[in-house]
Scaffold this active site. Structure first.
Site, PDB file in Angstrom:
ATOM      1  N   PRO A  32       3.430  10.258  -1.084  1.00  0.00           N
ATOM      2  CG  PRO A  32       4.352  10.083   1.198  1.00  0.00           C
ATOM      3  CD  PRO A  32       3.074  10.080   0.427  1.00  0.00           C
ATOM      4  CB  CYS A 128      10.332   3.958   5.061  1.00  0.00           C
ATOM      5  SG  CYS A 128      11.577   3.482   3.765  1.00  0.00           S
ATOM      6  CE  LYS A 167       2.163   6.822   2.601  1.00  0.00           C
ATOM      7  NZ  LYS A 167       3.165   5.919   2.444  1.00  0.00           N
ATOM      8  CG  ASN A 228      -1.179   4.621   0.592  1.00  0.00           C
ATOM      9  OD1 ASN A 228      -0.247   3.985   1.022  1.00  0.00           O
ATOM     10  ND2 ASN A 228      -1.379   4.726  -0.567  1.00  0.00           N
ATOM     11  N   GLY A 229      -3.270   2.258  -0.413  1.00  0.00           N
ATOM     12  CA  GLY A 229      -2.866   0.871  -0.864  1.00  0.00           C
ATOM     13  C   GLY A 229      -3.790   0.354  -1.983  1.00  0.00           C
ATOM     14  NE  ARG A 253       2.328   0.399  -5.455  1.00  0.00           N
ATOM     15  CZ  ARG A 253       2.070  -0.879  -5.020  1.00  0.00           C
ATOM     16  NH1 ARG A 253       2.468  -1.993  -5.151  1.00  0.00           N
ATOM     17  NH2 ARG A 253       0.828  -0.970  -4.501  1.00  0.00           N
TER      18      ARG A 253
HETATM   19  C1  LIG Z   1       9.170   4.329  -5.312  1.00  0.00           C
HETATM   20  C2  LIG Z   1       8.367   4.357  -4.120  1.00  0.00           C
HETATM   21  C3  LIG Z   1       8.783   5.150  -3.102  1.00  0.00           C
HETATM   22  C4  LIG Z   1       8.190   5.389  -2.000  1.00  0.00           C
HETATM   23  N1  LIG Z   1       8.448   6.533  -1.161  1.00  0.00           N
HETATM   24  C5  LIG Z   1       7.937   6.828  -0.028  1.00  0.00           C
HETATM   25  C6  LIG Z   1       8.189   7.599   0.912  1.00  0.00           C
HETATM   26  O1  LIG Z   1       9.201   8.562   0.614  1.00  0.00           O
HETATM   27  N2  LIG Z   1       7.463   7.883   1.938  1.00  0.00           N
HETATM   28  C7  LIG Z   1       6.498   7.223   2.301  1.00  0.00           C
HETATM   29  O2  LIG Z   1       5.525   7.480   3.279  1.00  0.00           O
HETATM   30  N3  LIG Z   1       6.102   6.204   1.464  1.00  0.00           N
HETATM   31  C8  LIG Z   1       6.571   5.902   0.356  1.00  0.00           C
HETATM   32  N4  LIG Z   1       6.255   5.214  -0.511  1.00  0.00           N
HETATM   33  C9  LIG Z   1       5.069   4.448  -0.416  1.00  0.00           C
HETATM   34  C10 LIG Z   1       3.805   5.203  -0.858  1.00  0.00           C
HETATM   35  O3  LIG Z   1       3.828   6.251  -0.355  1.00  0.00           O
HETATM   36  C11 LIG Z   1       2.527   4.063  -0.702  1.00  0.00           C
HETATM   37  O4  LIG Z   1       2.192   4.046   0.597  1.00  0.00           O
HETATM   38  C12 LIG Z   1       2.345   2.821  -1.298  1.00  0.00           C
HETATM   39  O5  LIG Z   1       3.204   2.780  -2.657  1.00  0.00           O
HETATM   40  C13 LIG Z   1       1.094   2.223  -1.351  1.00  0.00           C
HETATM   41  O6  LIG Z   1       0.301   2.979  -2.386  1.00  0.00           O
HETATM   42  P1  LIG Z   1       0.009   2.574  -3.628  1.00  0.00           P
HETATM   43  O7  LIG Z   1      -0.574   0.985  -3.760  1.00  0.00           O
HETATM   44  O8  LIG Z   1      -1.017   3.591  -4.099  1.00  0.00           O
HETATM   45  O9  LIG Z   1       1.250   2.671  -4.338  1.00  0.00           O
HETATM   46  C14 LIG Z   1       7.149   4.761  -1.726  1.00  0.00           C
HETATM   47  C15 LIG Z   1       6.272   3.739  -2.595  1.00  0.00           C
HETATM   48  C16 LIG Z   1       7.375   3.360  -3.927  1.00  0.00           C
HETATM   49  C17 LIG Z   1       6.754   2.674  -4.923  1.00  0.00           C
END
Ligand SMILES: Cc1cc2nc3c(=O)[nH]c(=O)nc-3n(C[C@H](O)[C@H](O)[C@H](O)COP(=O)(O)O)c2cc1C
Length: 354
Positions: A32, A128, A167, A228-229, A253
């Site tokens: 998300p 968040c 999450k 995740n991450g 991302r």
């Molecule tokens: C622009 C943006 C908005 C995000 N909004 C949410 C959200 O609404 N809910 C949530 O659980 N995580 C949110 N996240 C976190 C991501 O879901 C994810 O946990 C985080 O980006 C790490 O994963 P990645 O390395 O694959 O990006 C957001 C991340 C980004 C960059």
């Protein structure tokens, strides 16, 4: 697509992920992301293939109840309504709605609305890091109050019968890592799965995600764990499965700048190699996404031109002369002009490459 990346051995990953009765295949999901994963982006990802589950942006539980009251009172929702975040099309199934808040009763009532709207599952956000959310004890702020987490999960669990997940991040900071405790609470309360972003709240998005905590969480619970991450490539996805033993991988991302990543992962595990998008693929992708945005502009929470400019930042990565395109999109006035700018750029680019 062309520009193949080849490996000698064919890697393997779990083919499905089950949140109770909800069977997801493949076991790779879209994270998300507020401001990103609206109905247009989610359908776009779904149509490109390879993604087992999509989720809404996090949505305020208070906002949902306020909108629900307006709807029941026969009033039209506001343009920036929480219901816009919950709008989805039939081809988005399976889809989960993510909620945030800190009041157990409000969250339980909001989860009931989500169930009534036809979502396949509901997810709670304890990750968040944004100050505005944390200040109200929401998102990762809750990681400092495990009894309240238990209360919330128990109230929501009682309220709905659809699959329920949460999450979270590893903890508030390095001195306060609580992810395994949160996972155990989730399991005891009867949630069907958990997703862990391997960073603390204090880290924000800096440093690297610590996948060892995803492995530790997997050892601590018997419900499915989604890691995740920092998954930025098919190789990363396979490494995360191997390193942590997780049941699913969630990508955030990387999906915004490379929406083909899900399909690439499937190709990689099927053949040991995957295709990189061509210039023509990127042109088609940007155009399709922008056209969908224009068509569905009443279903997204932001304004179309702003959204086009936001996505120009993501989509022009990897495009030859991408910074020129990005600047031209930023300068464009209105959606039509953005579309013309994209056409002109790629027509010139494709001709010069011929
Ligand atoms: C622009 C943006 C908005 C995000 N909004 C949410 C959200 O609404 N809910 C949530 O659980 N995580 C949110 N996240 C976190 C991501 O879901 C994810 O946990 C985080 O980006 C790490 O994963 P990645 O390395 O694959 O990006 C957001 C991340 C980004 C960059």
């Amino acid at each position: 697509m062309s520009g193949r990346v080849t490996l000698k051995t064919v890697p393997s990953i779990p083919q499905k992920l089950c949140f109770g009765p909800l069977e997801l295949s493949p076991a790779v999901t879209l994270a998300p992301m507020a401001g990103v994963t609206d109905t247009v982006f989610r359908r776009f990802i779904r149509n490109l293939g390879g993604c087992g589950l999509i989720m809404t942006e996090f949505t305020s539980s208070h906002g949902i109840l306020a909108d629900d009251r307006r709807r029941k009172g026969g009033k039209k929702p506001h343009r920036r309504s929480s219901f816009n975040y919950l709008y989805f099309e039939p081809d988005e199934h399976p889809i989960v709605a993510q909620l945030f808040g800190s009041d157990p009763q409000v969250l339980a009532d909001a989860a009931r609305v989500v169930e009534d709207l036809g979502f396949d599952g509901v997810d709670m956000n304890f990750g968040c890091p944004v100050k505005k959310v944390v200040k109200c004890n929401g998102g990762s702020g809750l990681l400092r109050d495990l009894p309240l987490i238990e209360e919330i999960l128990t109230a929501v669990r009682k309220a709905v019968s659809i699959p329920f997940t949460c999450k979270f991040r590893t903890g508030w900071d390095d001195d306060d890592i609580v992810c395994c405790e949160v996972g155990k609470i989730a399991e005891q309360v009867g949630l069907q799965g958990v997703a862990l972003h391997g960073r603390t709240r204090a880290q924000g998005y800096s440093g690297t995600a610590n996948w060892d905590w995803i492995a530790a969480l997997k050892q601590s619970v018997s419900i499915p764990v989604v890691g995740n991450g920092d998954v930025f490539s098919p190789e990363d996805a396979v490494r995360m499965f191997e390193h942590t033993g997780c049941d699913g991988v969630m990508i955030g991302r990387a999906a915004a700048s490379n929406p083909w990543i899900f399909r690439q992962i499937q190709q990689y595990v099927a053949t040991g190699r995957y295709d990189e998008p061509t210039e023509a693929d990127r042109y088609r992708m940007i155009k399709d996404y922008y056209e969908l945005l224009v068509e569905k502009q009443d279903k997204i929470s932001g304004e179309v031109s702003g959204k086009m400019k936001q996505f120009a930042t993501y989509f022009t990565r990897g495009v030859r002369n991408g910074s020129q395109l990005r600047k031209a999109i930023y300068r464009a006035e209105g959606p039509e002009h953005v579309l013309e700018t994209v056409d002109r750029f790629f027509e010139e680019q494709l001709v010069s490459a011929a």
